[in-house]
Design an enzyme around this catalytic site. Structure first.
Site, short mmCIF file in Angstrom:
data_model
loop_
_atom_site.label_atom_id
_atom_site.label_comp_id
_atom_site.label_asym_id
_atom_site.label_seq_id
_atom_site.Cartn_x
_atom_site.Cartn_y
_atom_site.Cartn_z
N SER A 53 -8.09 -6.42 -10.58
CA SER A 53 -6.84 -5.63 -10.59
C SER A 53 -5.92 -6.62 -11.17
CB SER A 53 -6.33 -4.87 -9.37
OG SER A 53 -6.62 -3.55 -9.20
N THR A 111 -15.49 -4.02 -7.44
CA THR A 111 -15.61 -4.12 -5.99
C THR A 111 -17.12 -4.45 -5.64
OG1 THR A 111 -13.84 -2.78 -5.69
CG2 THR A 111 -15.37 -2.93 -3.86
N LYS A 147 0.79 -1.23 0.04
CA LYS A 147 0.02 0.00 0.00
C LYS A 147 0.89 1.17 0.04
CE LYS A 147 -4.49 1.16 0.00
NZ LYS A 147 -5.51 0.36 -0.39
N ASN A 170 -18.46 5.09 -5.57
CA ASN A 170 -18.01 3.79 -6.51
C ASN A 170 -18.47 2.47 -6.11
OD1 ASN A 170 -16.01 1.69 -7.33
ND2 ASN A 170 -16.01 3.03 -9.01
P1 NAD Z 1 -15.87 6.91 -2.96
O1 NAD Z 1 -15.16 8.32 -2.55
O2 NAD Z 1 -16.31 6.69 -4.50
O3 NAD Z 1 -17.41 6.93 -2.30
C1 NAD Z 1 -17.45 7.28 -0.81
C2 NAD Z 1 -18.95 7.59 -0.33
O4 NAD Z 1 -19.11 7.44 0.87
C3 NAD Z 1 -19.48 8.88 -1.08
O5 NAD Z 1 -20.81 8.68 -1.65
C4 NAD Z 1 -19.58 9.77 -0.03
O6 NAD Z 1 -20.67 10.90 -0.19
C5 NAD Z 1 -19.92 8.73 1.24
N1 NAD Z 1 -19.63 9.20 2.53
C6 NAD Z 1 -18.54 10.05 2.89
N2 NAD Z 1 -18.87 10.43 4.08
C7 NAD Z 1 -19.72 9.76 4.57
C8 NAD Z 1 -20.80 9.69 5.85
N3 NAD Z 1 -19.84 10.18 6.92
N4 NAD Z 1 -21.61 8.66 5.84
C9 NAD Z 1 -22.17 8.28 4.80
N5 NAD Z 1 -21.72 8.33 3.57
C10 NAD Z 1 -20.44 9.20 3.58
O7 NAD Z 1 -15.32 5.81 -2.54
P2 NAD Z 1 -15.32 4.33 -2.84
O8 NAD Z 1 -14.30 3.85 -3.82
O9 NAD Z 1 -16.82 3.95 -3.22
O10 NAD Z 1 -15.01 3.57 -1.55
C11 NAD Z 1 -15.83 3.47 -0.37
C12 NAD Z 1 -15.26 2.44 0.64
O11 NAD Z 1 -15.05 1.02 -0.08
C13 NAD Z 1 -13.97 2.90 1.24
O12 NAD Z 1 -13.98 2.22 2.49
C14 NAD Z 1 -13.04 2.03 0.24
O13 NAD Z 1 -11.85 1.93 1.05
C15 NAD Z 1 -13.78 0.74 0.14
N6 NAD Z 1 -13.11 -0.02 -1.35
C16 NAD Z 1 -13.48 0.59 -2.24
C17 NAD Z 1 -12.97 -0.13 -3.57
C18 NAD Z 1 -13.25 0.52 -4.86
O14 NAD Z 1 -12.65 -0.26 -5.83
N7 NAD Z 1 -13.57 1.75 -5.04
C19 NAD Z 1 -12.20 -1.46 -3.42
C20 NAD Z 1 -12.09 -1.86 -2.02
C21 NAD Z 1 -12.67 -1.27 -0.93
#
Ligand code: NAD
Length: 422
Positions: A361, A188, A104, A219
């Site tokens: 990935s 994901t 990471k 996402n």
């Molecule tokens: P993102 O930035 O696309 O979306 C995050 C979402 O969370 C947004 O809708 C935002 O408005 C919302 N958010 C922020 N603060 C919040 C709160 N206090 N309460 C509720 N919602 C809130 O991020 P993402 O890529 O969707 O990732 C979300 C989670 O999934 C993270 O923990 C990330 O590590 C995990 N994750 C994502 C992926 C990926 O491929 N995108 C892969 C593995 C893990």
């Protein structure tokens, strides 16, 4: 004082080690990364000022294959955080049994304060500092919080300039035209959907009677909501950072999102015509809720898909879901985990539930290394097979030892790492 991410990760390791007969030497090796790089990245800002940014790359363990893990741009990035995230990447890759290790990276920066030109200089500058330690056969970074396919493209380009040859597999999460993989944008969520389907089968739940609430509409969460809805699952609540909506009769996530596009917030809709949330509050079943309320709804499956530390000692007693599928990384604290187990709430842990992302990935890397391009159908078939096998193995381990699914995933994963390290 609350524990750091790495302290929590080590608590989870210890819990798994109690179940298995782990070699003591290997246990000691798994308590720290094999290599931790700290780099100073000079960037000449648009106003002529020179700024030095701090970046990290943690290479936790490569027993199963090249280190693999995203690069995060965030002001909270720290040595402790990248160590924890690289450890969890090791566990995640080993849980789904893909030939990748745990890595990471991150840079302490608020990317929203940088111009595109500064962001490109920073991204290229990071690679100038770490290029000797990465490569398709050594360490394969990817996007994470606030890093994008375009940034991955700059990094690939900078790396190839420095090594003097093409190596598309040095980094994943690239745009399709730059060697990216089909499905990556929703991988994901798709992996999480397979986990919901497997869990529903175990619980004898049919989709249209399985009630689901999803926290986070980025996402991961938005794709999850849309795919589950299209499969007939009943999504009753969705939310983002501004709050959420709840309709016990079921929501259409696409309609809720369309209202957000017009009005800035996820919304309810009146039958037949779209109306903003304030218009329907109080007159229909659909209402606005806070993120705290969403977590405590009486649903079959709660999907945290936003941030870490959402289910904690403070709210765990109010959680009414029968099961939790962790799409976010680290949404449940170790203390809350214990109580969920006591309450009989099944948790499909992040290292399994969101592993669809790293699995696709890995497919991207595999295609790049072999010079191939797989169709969307091919990628989905391979992903489903890997995710279902991993679910079954973790479930079996949970039943065998009478432990929760997180500890079971850790046991399975650490066994695989140990086997290669002995
Ligand atoms: P993102 O930035 O696309 O979306 C995050 C979402 O969370 C947004 O809708 C935002 O408005 C919302 N958010 C922020 N603060 C919040 C709160 N206090 N309460 C509720 N919602 C809130 O991020 P993402 O890529 O969707 O990732 C979300 C989670 O999934 C993270 O923990 C990330 O590590 C995990 N994750 C994502 C992926 C990926 O491929 N995108 C892969 C593995 C893990």
């Amino acid at each position: 004082m609350s524990k750091t991410a790495f302290e929590n990760a080590m608590l989870q390791l210890d819990k798994a080690v109690k179940i298995m007969n782990l070699d003591n030497g290997i246990y000691k090796q798994l308590q720290q990364p094999e290599r931790l790089l700290t780099v100073a990245i000079p960037v000449k800002m648009d106003n002529g000022e020179m700024k030095i940014f701090t970046g990290y790359r943690s290479q936790f363990n490569n027993a199963l294959g090249p280190y693999k893990g995203g690069i995060r741009y965030h002001s909270n990035v720290s040595e402790d955080e990248v160590k924890a995230l690289s450890f969890w990447m090791m566990v995640k890759c080993a849980t789904v049994n893909i030939p990748m290790g745990g890595g990471k990276g991150g840079i302490i920066v608020n990317p929203k304060e940088l111009s595109e030109n500064e962001l490109e200089k920073l991204s290229r500058g990071y690679i100038q500092k770490i290029w000797r330690d990465i490569g398709s056969d050594k360490d394969v970074p990817a996007p994470d919080v606030y890093t994008t396919p375009v940034i991955m493209g700059w990094m690939r380009d900078e790396y190839e300039k420095l090594v003097g040859h093409s190596d598309p597999g040095v980094i994943t999460g690239k745009n399709l035209e730059n060697g990216g993989s089909e499905v990556r944008s929703y991988s994901t969520a798709q992996g999480g959907v397979y986990m919901v389907e497997q869990l529903a089968k175990k619980m004898n739940w049919v989709p249209n009677k399985t009630i689901i609430a999803i926290q986070g509409y980025g996402n991961a969460g938005s794709h999850m909501a849309k795919i589950l809805h299209s499969l007939g699952f009943k999504i009753v609540a969705v939310s983002d950072s501004q709050g959420g909506v709840y309709n016990e009769d079921g929501l259409d996530p696409v309609k809720a999102e369309n209202i957000k596009k017009d009005g800035g917030i996820l919304g309810c809709y009146c039958s037949g015509s779209v109306c903003i949330i304030e218009d329907v509050t109080g007159i229909g079943p659909c209402r606005k809720i806070t993120n705290e309320e969403l977590l405590e709804l009486p649903v079959d499956i709660l999907v945290p898909a936003a941030l870490e530390n959402q289910i904690t000692i403070d709210n765990v007693k109010n959680i009414k879901a029968k099961a939790i599928v962790e799409l976010a990384n680290g949404p449940t604290t170790p203390e809350a985990d214990e109580i969920l187990k006591e309450k009989g709430i099944v948790v499909v842990p992040d290292v399994l539930a969101n592993a669809g992302g790293v699995t696709v990935s890995y497919f991207e890397w595999d295609q790049n290394v072999k010079g191939e391009h797989w169709s969307e159908k091919e990628v989905l078939e391979k992903l489903e097979k890997i995710m279902i096998k991993a679910f079954d193995e973790v479930w079996e381990t949970k039943e065998k030892y009478g432990i929760d699914m997180r500890t079971a995933a850790f046991v399975k994963a650490i066994e695989r790492v140990e086997e290669k390290m002995l």
